[in-house]
Scaffold this active site. Structure first.
Site, PDB file in Angstrom:
ATOM      1  CG  HIS A   1      -7.035  -6.907  -3.114  1.00 20.42           C
ATOM      2  ND1 HIS A   1      -7.234  -5.457  -2.667  1.00 20.42           N
ATOM      3  CD2 HIS A   1      -5.582  -7.240  -2.822  1.00 20.42           C
ATOM      4  CE1 HIS A   1      -6.120  -5.071  -2.920  1.00 20.42           C
ATOM      5  NE2 HIS A   1      -5.360  -5.906  -1.924  1.00 20.42           N
TER       6      HIS A   1
ATOM      7  CG  HIS B   1      -4.578  -5.327  -7.014  1.00 21.23           C
ATOM      8  ND1 HIS B   1      -4.853  -7.085  -6.083  1.00 21.23           N
ATOM      9  CD2 HIS B   1      -2.974  -5.362  -6.507  1.00 21.23           C
ATOM     10  CE1 HIS B   1      -3.740  -7.236  -5.391  1.00 21.23           C
ATOM     11  NE2 HIS B   1      -3.298  -6.219  -5.682  1.00 21.23           N
TER      12      HIS B   1
ATOM     13  CB  CYS C   1       9.236  -3.031   6.480  1.00 25.60           C
ATOM     14  SG  CYS C   1       7.509  -3.720   6.652  1.00 25.60           S
TER      15      CYS C   1
ATOM     16  CB  CYS D   1       7.229  -1.974   3.099  1.00 25.54           C
ATOM     17  SG  CYS D   1       5.120  -1.523   4.201  1.00 25.54           S
TER      18      CYS D   1
ATOM     19  CB  CYS E   1       5.296  -1.618   9.080  1.00 25.61           C
ATOM     20  SG  CYS E   1       4.562  -1.249   7.312  1.00 25.61           S
TER      21      CYS E   1
ATOM     22  CG  HIS F   1       3.374  -5.339   6.247  1.00 22.87           C
ATOM     23  ND1 HIS F   1       3.583  -4.016   5.536  1.00 22.87           N
ATOM     24  CD2 HIS F   1       2.722  -5.822   5.339  1.00 22.87           C
ATOM     25  CE1 HIS F   1       3.224  -4.628   4.303  1.00 22.87           C
ATOM     26  NE2 HIS F   1       3.150  -5.492   4.239  1.00 22.87           N
TER      27      HIS F   1
ATOM     28  CE  LYS G   1      -4.145  -2.544   5.373  1.00 26.82           C
ATOM     29  NZ  LYS G   1      -3.040  -2.083   5.401  1.00 26.82           N
TER      30      LYS G   1
ATOM     31  CE  LYS H   1      -3.114 -13.138   0.541  1.00 24.89           C
ATOM     32  NZ  LYS H   1      -1.867 -13.508   0.168  1.00 24.89           N
TER      33      LYS H   1
HETATM   34  N1  MSP Z   1       4.398  -3.269  -6.889  1.00 19.17           N
HETATM   35  C1  MSP Z   1       4.279  -2.287  -5.611  1.00 19.17           C
HETATM   36  C2  MSP Z   1       4.288  -1.131  -6.912  1.00 19.17           C
HETATM   37  C3  MSP Z   1       5.213  -1.432  -7.917  1.00 19.17           C
HETATM   38  S1  MSP Z   1       4.440   0.591  -9.040  1.00 19.17           S
HETATM   39  C4  MSP Z   1       5.526   0.780  -9.961  1.00 19.17           C
HETATM   40  C5  MSP Z   1       2.643  -2.553  -4.859  1.00 19.17           C
HETATM   41  N2  MSP Z   1       1.854  -3.276  -5.118  1.00 19.17           N
HETATM   42  S2  MSP Z   1       0.986  -3.683  -4.933  1.00 19.17           S
HETATM   43  O1  MSP Z   1       0.558  -4.771  -5.220  1.00 19.17           O
HETATM   44  O2  MSP Z   1       1.302  -4.020  -3.053  1.00 19.17           O
HETATM   45  O3  MSP Z   1      -0.104  -2.380  -4.949  1.00 19.17           O
HETATM   46  C6  MSP Z   1       0.043  -1.671  -4.625  1.00 19.17           C
HETATM   47  C7  MSP Z   1      -1.600  -1.311  -5.683  1.00 19.17           C
HETATM   48  O4  MSP Z   1      -2.764  -2.060  -5.405  1.00 19.17           O
HETATM   49  C8  MSP Z   1      -1.762   0.277  -4.792  1.00 19.17           C
HETATM   50  O5  MSP Z   1      -0.753   2.250  -4.537  1.00 19.17           O
HETATM   51  C9  MSP Z   1      -3.294   0.892  -4.701  1.00 19.17           C
HETATM   52  O6  MSP Z   1      -3.342   1.179  -6.767  1.00 19.17           O
HETATM   53  C10 MSP Z   1      -4.007  -0.782  -4.929  1.00 19.17           C
HETATM   54  N3  MSP Z   1      -4.642  -1.336  -3.897  1.00 19.17           N
HETATM   55  C11 MSP Z   1      -4.081  -2.309  -2.776  1.00 19.17           C
HETATM   56  N4  MSP Z   1      -5.191  -2.250  -2.220  1.00 19.17           N
HETATM   57  C12 MSP Z   1      -6.496  -1.221  -2.332  1.00 19.17           C
HETATM   58  C13 MSP Z   1      -6.689  -1.057  -0.826  1.00 19.17           C
HETATM   59  N5  MSP Z   1      -7.115  -1.503  -0.431  1.00 19.17           N
HETATM   60  N6  MSP Z   1      -7.590  -0.027  -1.556  1.00 19.17           N
HETATM   61  C14 MSP Z   1      -7.157   0.791  -2.907  1.00 19.17           C
HETATM   62  N7  MSP Z   1      -6.576   1.174  -3.925  1.00 19.17           N
HETATM   63  C15 MSP Z   1      -5.206  -0.486  -3.136  1.00 19.17           C
HETATM   64  O7  MSP Z   1       3.123  -1.716  -4.311  1.00 19.17           O
END
Ligand code: MSP
Length: 518
Positions: free
Chosen positions: A20, A23, A128, A131, A145, A148, A299, A302
């Site tokens: 999304h 990421h 959690c 998380c 949390c 979540h 925020k 889904k």
């Molecule tokens: N898999 C773990 C990370 C392990 S690293 C050793 C994880 N993955 S995640 O898919 O949840 O992605 C987290 C990262 O995605 C966040 O730190 C950020 O970089 C990005 N983001 C996810 N949602 C976001 C927003 N709504 N806004 C900005 N960045 C966000 O956690």
């Protein structure tokens, strides 16, 4: 922080979600940095990938009646497609289910066990599942949390623990002294006060295999699987080919910058760094923690149905527009909001009006006044001097801004030059010289305008690689855009007289805001 090589990482993203816009934000930033450092002549390595083990993924695959690996393979393709669509050029896409990664994780765990950093014990805490993390009471809001909105489960299990507590003092000093740098400053202070107030406790690094089978078995006790975070952190090493590829490791380690959002700072700043210390491996030079995106003030989730799909967005507006918008809308280190309305407004003002307009008035004038051939600059005026000065000031400001990942300010600086060049055309009024037959001034003004566009195009390349390439082709310069170097090729006067312009398709046509308010 100048060094010959540049190594940037994004987190490995969970495959329980499709890619999304959140990421994309991290990944686009990493791509921009990489392209810039390449232009600076550095050897660069950009790592991204996917985090594929753990309870959540196991459960999702079960729901879909697929094996976890099958499920992961499908989602991974979606991530790769999203990155292709957004003009992301990574050097490696690491998957934590890659057998080499899994072997390296086992090797590391065995070493940590042999060296006495891992011991068998019991862990009891709130956990959690959303998380995949144990939670402190202070992390919860009304017992739930905050991410979540669920109550964490109380978990007590026999497990293996990592001696995180033994790194507390060293870690505190390293962060405090900036030997291991966390940016922005507020984030650094947040971690320091966490360590000071809560202290570091030993953490469980294993799960009972009967409950979590989708994980890497511990090499010294196959009835346990590795905690997904420990497995995931090691991607930053294995993504470089470590431990086999010694050359790559020597060339790029340690990471110049690790990018992530605030949600995963604490685990990175404590567990990951301590594992590196236990392994006696040099620490990353810097973490940069960016803000969180909301969508229309809410925020992204889904259940709210407001998750923005970067692929659909880039298909509609073009990847470079999304890249420009995301990094210009708010400072990289703070939270911000994403809305289509703002995207379209920004597109019209910065891209269609400012940049697009600069191109669309200059190239036809070149055809009309100079037969499409870049003239030799001749008689200089004060107004020419001013344009040059601004171009040089903009170029000079960028290195410092890049060092602090101030993408928004970098774009504002480049746009200072875009706007000044538009104003230069208005003031210099080449059409009048054409009418008067004043060739000396006409040549100078047209040369300067194009020279400014040439410099702008090199500077916009990291943010808008596809569009900058198209403009470069219209400028008719024979050397490739990617072979240009900063600062050597962004000094004034690089454009060769005699270059033949190739007018092409118009870029950035205006969006009709009344029609498009979806
Ligand atoms: N898999 C773990 C990370 C392990 S690293 C050793 C994880 N993955 S995640 O898919 O949840 O992605 C987290 C990262 O995605 C966040 O730190 C950020 O970089 C990005 N983001 C996810 N949602 C976001 C927003 N709504 N806004 C900005 N960045 C966000 O956690």
């Amino acid at each position: 922080m100048s060094r010959k090589s540049f190594y940037v990482t994004t987190p490995v993203y969970y495959v329980n979600d499709v890619p999304h816009i959140g990421h994309s934000y991290t990944t686009i930033a990493a791509d921009v940095l990489t392209r810039y450092h390449k232009l600076c002549g550095q050897d660069t390595f950009f790592l991204t990938g996917t985090d594929e083990h753990g309870t959540k993924i196991q459960q999702m695959a079960e729901k879909k009646n697929k094996s976890p690996k099958e499920f992961c393979d499908e989602v991974v393709e979606k991530f790769k497609a999203a990155w292709r669509n957004l003009n992301i050029e990574y050097d490696n896409f690491i998957r934590t289910t890659n057998p080499r990664h899994e072997d390296a994780v086992k090797e590391v765990l065995q070493k940590l066990y042999d060296d006495g950093y891992i011991y068998k014990g019991k862990y009891e805490a709130l956990y959690c599942v959303g998380c995949e993390q144990f939670k402190m009471r202070s992390d919860l809001v009304d017992g739930r949390c905050p991410d979540h909105k669920t109550e964490p489960e109380k978990r007590s299990e026999e497990c293996y623990l990592f001696k995180l507590s033994s790194f507390q003092d060293r870690l505190y000093q390293l962060i405090k002294s900036d030997k291991f740098k966390i940016m922005p400053k507020e984030r650094k202070n947040e971690v320091l006060s966490f360590i000071k107030n809560e202290g570091l406790q030993d953490i469980s690094i294993s799960r009972d295999k009967a409950k979590v089978y989708w994980g890497i078995p511990l090499p010294f006790d196959a009835s346990h699987t590795t905690y997904v975070w420990v497995d995931a952190f090691l991607n930053y090493l294995t993504g470089l080919g470590w431990p086999q590829d010694k050359n790559n490791f020597e060339k790029f380690w340690p990471p110049t910058v690790q990018l992530m959002a605030k949600d995963i700072l604490r685990v990175h700043a404590t567990i990951w760094v301590s594992i590196l210390m236990a392994l006696d491996i040099e620490l990353p030079q810097m973490y940069f923690i960016h803000g969180y995106f909301t969508v229309n003030g809410q925020k992204m989730s889904k259940s709210l149905g407001n998750v923005i799909d970067p692929v659909a967005l880039s298909e509609k507006y073009g990847a470079d527009v999304i890249r420009y918008f995301m990094l210009s809308e708010f400072p990289f280190g703070t939270d911000g909001d994403f809305s289509i309305k703002r995207l379209e407004e920004t597109y019209n003002s910065d891209l269609a009006n400012d940049f697009g307009n600069l191109l669309h008035r200059t190239l036809p004038m070149m055809d009309k006044y100079c037969n499409g051939v870049v003239p030799e600059p001749k008689e200089e005026d004060l107004i020419d001097e001013d344009l040059k000065k601004i171009a040089q000031a903009v170029v000079g400001s960028l290195a410092g801004l890049y060092e602090e990942l101030k993408f928004r300010d970098i774009l504002a600086e480049i746009w200072r030059l875009v706007r000044r060049t538009n104003k230069y055309i208005d003031e210099a009024a080449p059409w009048a010289f054409f009418k008067e037959g004043n060739d000396e001034r006409l040549s100078t003004v047209m040369y300067n305008t194009l020279e400014s566009i040439r410099i702008i195009t090199i500077l916009t390349y990291p943010f808008m690689p596809e569009t900058s390439q198209k403009i470069w082709e219209q400028l008719g310069i024979t050397e490739s855009l990617v072979s240009q170097r900063i600062p050597e090729d962004v000094g004034w006067g690089g454009l060769k007289a005699g270059t033949k312009i190739k007018k092409g398709e118009p870029l950035f046509p205006r969006i009709d805001l009344n029609k498009n308010n979806a």
